[in-house]
Write a protein that holds these residues in place. Structure first.
Motif, PDB file in Angstrom:
ATOM      1  N   THR A   1      -5.703  -3.997  10.175  1.00  0.00           N
ATOM      2  CA  THR A   1      -5.113  -3.472   9.136  1.00  0.00           C
ATOM      3  C   THR A   1      -6.091  -3.584   8.165  1.00  0.00           C
ATOM      4  O   THR A   1      -6.959  -4.251   7.978  1.00  0.00           O
ATOM      5  N   ILE A   2      -5.966  -2.578   7.257  1.00  0.00           N
ATOM      6  CA  ILE A   2      -6.942  -2.102   6.077  1.00  0.00           C
ATOM      7  C   ILE A   2      -6.536  -3.291   4.782  1.00  0.00           C
ATOM      8  O   ILE A   2      -5.494  -3.721   4.650  1.00  0.00           O
ATOM      9  N   THR A   3      -7.735  -3.529   4.150  1.00  0.00           N
ATOM     10  CA  THR A   3      -7.460  -4.543   3.233  1.00  0.00           C
ATOM     11  C   THR A   3      -8.559  -3.884   1.894  1.00  0.00           C
ATOM     12  O   THR A   3      -9.347  -3.257   2.203  1.00  0.00           O
ATOM     13  N   ALA A   4      -7.866  -4.303   0.817  1.00  0.00           N
ATOM     14  CA  ALA A   4      -9.051  -4.035  -0.321  1.00  0.00           C
ATOM     15  C   ALA A   4     -10.074  -5.301  -0.751  1.00  0.00           C
ATOM     16  O   ALA A   4     -10.526  -5.070  -1.961  1.00  0.00           O
ATOM     17  N   ASP A   5     -10.012  -6.214   0.056  1.00  0.00           N
ATOM     18  CA  ASP A   5     -10.686  -7.444  -0.230  1.00  0.00           C
ATOM     19  C   ASP A   5     -12.078  -7.207  -0.473  1.00  0.00           C
ATOM     20  O   ASP A   5     -12.896  -7.677  -1.215  1.00  0.00           O
ATOM     21  N   PHE A   6     -12.609  -6.281   0.205  1.00  0.00           N
ATOM     22  CA  PHE A   6     -14.035  -6.134   0.350  1.00  0.00           C
ATOM     23  C   PHE A   6     -14.582  -4.875  -0.354  1.00  0.00           C
ATOM     24  O   PHE A   6     -15.925  -4.903  -0.983  1.00  0.00           O
ATOM     25  N   ALA A   7     -13.995  -3.684  -0.426  1.00  0.00           N
ATOM     26  CA  ALA A   7     -14.339  -2.590  -1.278  1.00  0.00           C
ATOM     27  C   ALA A   7     -13.150  -2.099  -2.022  1.00  0.00           C
ATOM     28  O   ALA A   7     -12.360  -0.946  -1.861  1.00  0.00           O
ATOM     29  N   PRO A   8     -12.610  -2.849  -3.195  1.00  0.00           N
ATOM     30  CA  PRO A   8     -11.416  -2.434  -3.808  1.00  0.00           C
ATOM     31  C   PRO A   8     -11.272  -1.302  -4.327  1.00  0.00           C
ATOM     32  O   PRO A   8      -9.974  -0.392  -4.202  1.00  0.00           O
ATOM     33  N   GLU A   9     -12.228  -0.766  -5.157  1.00  0.00           N
ATOM     34  CA  GLU A   9     -12.114   0.596  -5.739  1.00  0.00           C
ATOM     35  C   GLU A   9     -11.932   1.646  -4.677  1.00  0.00           C
ATOM     36  O   GLU A   9     -11.180   2.274  -4.833  1.00  0.00           O
ATOM     37  N   CYS A  10     -12.823   1.736  -3.597  1.00  0.00           N
ATOM     38  CA  CYS A  10     -12.757   2.682  -2.733  1.00  0.00           C
ATOM     39  C   CYS A  10     -11.261   2.952  -1.998  1.00  0.00           C
ATOM     40  O   CYS A  10     -10.325   3.767  -1.799  1.00  0.00           O
ATOM     41  N   VAL A  11     -10.788   1.644  -1.648  1.00  0.00           N
ATOM     42  CA  VAL A  11      -9.637   1.369  -0.649  1.00  0.00           C
ATOM     43  C   VAL A  11      -8.479   1.766  -1.775  1.00  0.00           C
ATOM     44  O   VAL A  11      -7.454   2.363  -1.014  1.00  0.00           O
ATOM     45  N   LEU A  12      -8.305   1.196  -2.893  1.00  0.00           N
ATOM     46  CA  LEU A  12      -7.287   1.339  -3.573  1.00  0.00           C
ATOM     47  C   LEU A  12      -6.944   2.862  -3.982  1.00  0.00           C
ATOM     48  O   LEU A  12      -5.865   3.341  -4.154  1.00  0.00           O
ATOM     49  N   ARG A  13      -8.239   3.602  -4.064  1.00  0.00           N
ATOM     50  CA  ARG A  13      -8.239   4.920  -4.450  1.00  0.00           C
ATOM     51  C   ARG A  13      -7.853   5.633  -3.411  1.00  0.00           C
ATOM     52  O   ARG A  13      -6.890   6.729  -3.473  1.00  0.00           O
ATOM     53  N   ALA A  14      -8.001   5.405  -2.149  1.00  0.00           N
ATOM     54  CA  ALA A  14      -7.628   5.917  -0.793  1.00  0.00           C
ATOM     55  C   ALA A  14      -6.104   5.793  -0.817  1.00  0.00           C
ATOM     56  O   ALA A  14      -5.336   6.786  -0.312  1.00  0.00           O
ATOM     57  N   GLN A  15      -5.737   4.527  -0.954  1.00  0.00           N
ATOM     58  CA  GLN A  15      -4.302   4.438  -0.822  1.00  0.00           C
ATOM     59  C   GLN A  15      -3.440   5.106  -1.797  1.00  0.00           C
ATOM     60  O   GLN A  15      -2.427   5.783  -1.501  1.00  0.00           O
ATOM     61  N   GLU A  16      -3.845   5.500  -3.063  1.00  0.00           N
ATOM     62  CA  GLU A  16      -3.277   6.317  -3.878  1.00  0.00           C
ATOM     63  C   GLU A  16      -3.276   7.729  -3.511  1.00  0.00           C
ATOM     64  O   GLU A  16      -2.070   8.492  -3.581  1.00  0.00           O
ATOM     65  N   VAL A  17      -4.293   8.230  -2.786  1.00  0.00           N
ATOM     66  CA  VAL A  17      -4.431   9.387  -2.314  1.00  0.00           C
ATOM     67  C   VAL A  17      -3.002   9.741  -1.024  1.00  0.00           C
ATOM     68  O   VAL A  17      -2.466  10.551  -1.028  1.00  0.00           O
ATOM     69  N   TYR A  18      -2.997   8.612  -0.324  1.00  0.00           N
ATOM     70  CA  TYR A  18      -1.935   8.771   0.862  1.00  0.00           C
ATOM     71  C   TYR A  18      -0.642   8.882   0.007  1.00  0.00           C
ATOM     72  O   TYR A  18       0.240   9.539   0.098  1.00  0.00           O
ATOM     73  N   ARG A  19      -0.351   8.244  -0.990  1.00  0.00           N
ATOM     74  CA  ARG A  19       0.879   7.821  -1.749  1.00  0.00           C
ATOM     75  C   ARG A  19       1.316   9.325  -2.522  1.00  0.00           C
ATOM     76  O   ARG A  19       2.186   9.691  -2.486  1.00  0.00           O
ATOM     77  N   VAL A  20       0.435   9.920  -3.184  1.00  0.00           N
ATOM     78  CA  VAL A  20       0.434  11.267  -3.754  1.00  0.00           C
ATOM     79  C   VAL A  20       0.793  12.180  -2.521  1.00  0.00           C
ATOM     80  O   VAL A  20       1.545  13.022  -2.937  1.00  0.00           O
ATOM     81  N   ARG A  21       0.478  11.964  -1.544  1.00  0.00           N
ATOM     82  CA  ARG A  21       0.674  12.920  -0.396  1.00  0.00           C
ATOM     83  C   ARG A  21       1.916  12.618   0.449  1.00  0.00           C
ATOM     84  O   ARG A  21       2.267  13.187   1.482  1.00  0.00           O
ATOM     85  N   ASN A  22       2.807  11.680  -0.186  1.00  0.00           N
ATOM     86  CA  ASN A  22       4.063  11.274   0.272  1.00  0.00           C
ATOM     87  C   ASN A  22       3.820  10.613   1.806  1.00  0.00           C
ATOM     88  O   ASN A  22       4.763  10.681   2.493  1.00  0.00           O
ATOM     89  N   LEU A  23       2.801   9.790   1.652  1.00  0.00           N
ATOM     90  CA  LEU A  23       2.197   9.108   2.920  1.00  0.00           C
ATOM     91  C   LEU A  23       2.425   7.665   2.665  1.00  0.00           C
ATOM     92  O   LEU A  23       1.996   7.202   1.626  1.00  0.00           O
ATOM     93  N   PRO A  24       3.176   6.722   3.353  1.00  0.00           N
ATOM     94  CA  PRO A  24       3.226   5.354   2.949  1.00  0.00           C
ATOM     95  C   PRO A  24       1.811   4.781   3.365  1.00  0.00           C
ATOM     96  O   PRO A  24       1.028   4.806   3.927  1.00  0.00           O
ATOM     97  N   ALA A  25       1.458   3.895   2.284  1.00  0.00           N
ATOM     98  CA  ALA A  25       0.294   3.047   2.260  1.00  0.00           C
ATOM     99  C   ALA A  25       0.155   1.678   1.499  1.00  0.00           C
ATOM    100  O   ALA A  25       0.884   1.834   0.306  1.00  0.00           O
TER     101      ALA A  25
END
Length: 263
Positions: free
Chosen positions: A185-209
Motif C-alpha cells: 500500500t502507498i504511504t506518504a512517509d517518504f515523499a509526502p508532498e508528491c504523494v499527498l498531492r496525488a491523493q488529492e487528485v484522486y479525490r477531486v476525480r471522485n476516486l477514493p484515496a
C-alpha cells in the motif's frame, strides 16, 4: 454494464493499468492518470515495484504450501498474473480474483485461464463489504475456506477510506489457520508532498484515496506472524542484497508491504 457511465468516470483499476503501460482505459482514466503523473512523476515506478512484489509474495506462498489464493483488487490482467505465478510453482493452485470494475471483469474472463490441474475464476465484489465476497456461493464453491488461503491485497488498500482493520478482521476470521495475508500500500512517509498531492487528485476525480503511515500498516498485521523482513518498502522484501536501494528510490516507490501468517 452501462458503458457510457463507465467511460465517463475514471476507475482506479484502469488508471493503474495506464501506469503499468496498459491500453485498457478510457479518456477519463487517461486524464486522471496524467494529472497524477504531474504531481507524482514516479508513480509508474511504484506501480511496477508493486507488481514485482505481487509476483515474489505469490511465489513465496505457493512454495510455503498454499494452494488457494484470493486476490482482491486484481485490476486489469497484466502478465504474469497471480495465477500464472502460483500455478508455475503449484499447477493445482486455485485462484479467485475479485474487483469492482465491470471492465476488469470482461477482460479477466477473456484472458485468465488456469492450468489443466488448477483453475481460476472471477468474482465481482467490493473489499469494503467483505461479506459480499465471502458469503456468496461463488466463493465457497471454488475455495475451501477450511483450508489455508493466500489473501492478496496488492495496491488496493490505499483506495479504501473505510476502516482497514475492520475489513481485514472480517476476512481473516473467515480464513483457516495457516492462511497468509499479503499487502502492499502507498504511504506518504517518504515523499509526502508528491504523494499527498496525488491523493488529492484522486479525490477531486471522485476516486477514493487514503495513504497510511508505517505504524498504521504495522497495526494491520496485529495478531499475525510476520514473515521476515517484516514491514518494508516492497523492493526491500526478499530481493536479496538491498544495498543498491537508496532513500531516493524509497521515495520513488513510497509504499510499504508485508506478508504474515495466521496461526
Amino acid at each position: 454494464m452501462d458503458t457510457d457511465l463507465t467511460a465517463s468516470q475514471p476507475h482506479t483499476s484502469r488508471v493503474y493499468d495506464y501506469f503499468l503501460g496498459g491500453k485498457d482505459n478510457y479518456e477519463a482514466d487517461l486524464q486522471a492518470a496524467e494529472e497524477i503523473l504531474k504531481v507524482w512523476p514516479d508513480i509508474r515506478v511504484a506501480a511496477r515495484v508493486n507488481r514485482q512484489f505481487m509476483q515474489r509474495s505469490t511465489r513465496f506462498l505457493a512454495e510455503a504450501g498454499v494452494r488457494q489464493f484470493l486476490d482482491i483488487g486484481t485490476g486489469i490482467p497484466a502478465e504474469p498474473n497471480l495465477h500464472q505465478v502460483a500455478q508455475q510453482v503449484a499447477p493445482d493452485a486455485r485462484v479467485v480474483y475479485v474487483d469492482n470494475d465491470p471492465v476488469v471483469l470482461a477482460h479477466a474472463r477473456a484472458l485468465m485461464a488456469g492450468t489443466a490441474l488448477g483453475a481460476t475464476t472471477y468474482i465481482y465484489g467490493d473489499v469494503t463489504e467483505p461479506n459480499s465476497i465471502l458469503k456468496p456461493p461463488e466463493l465457497s464453491e471454488f475455495l475451501d475456506l477450511s483450508q489455508p488461503v493466500g489473501l492478496s491485497m496488492i495496491a488496493l488498500l490505499h483506495f479504501v477510506e473505510a476502516s482497514v482493520p475492520d475489513i481485514l478482521s472480517t476476512f481473516l476470521d473467515a480464513l483457516a489457520p495457516g492462511s497468509y495475508l499479503a499487502i502492499c500500500t502507498i504511504t506518504a512517509d517518504f515523499a509526502p508532498e508528491c504523494v499527498l498531492r496525488a491523493q488529492e487528485v484522486y479525490r477531486v476525480r471522485n476516486l477514493p484515496a487514503q495513504v497510511r503511515t508505517r505504524d498504521e500498516v504495522v497495526g494491520w498485521f496485529d495478531g499475525l506472524d510476520l514473515v521476515e523482513p517484516g514491514i518494508v518498502p516492497p523492493h526491500r522484501w526478499r530481493t536479496g542484497d538491498t544495498a543498491e536501494f537508496t532513500p531516493a528510490f524509497d521515495a520513488k516507490v513510497s509504499c510499504y508491504c508485508g506478508v504474515a501468517r495466521k496461526s
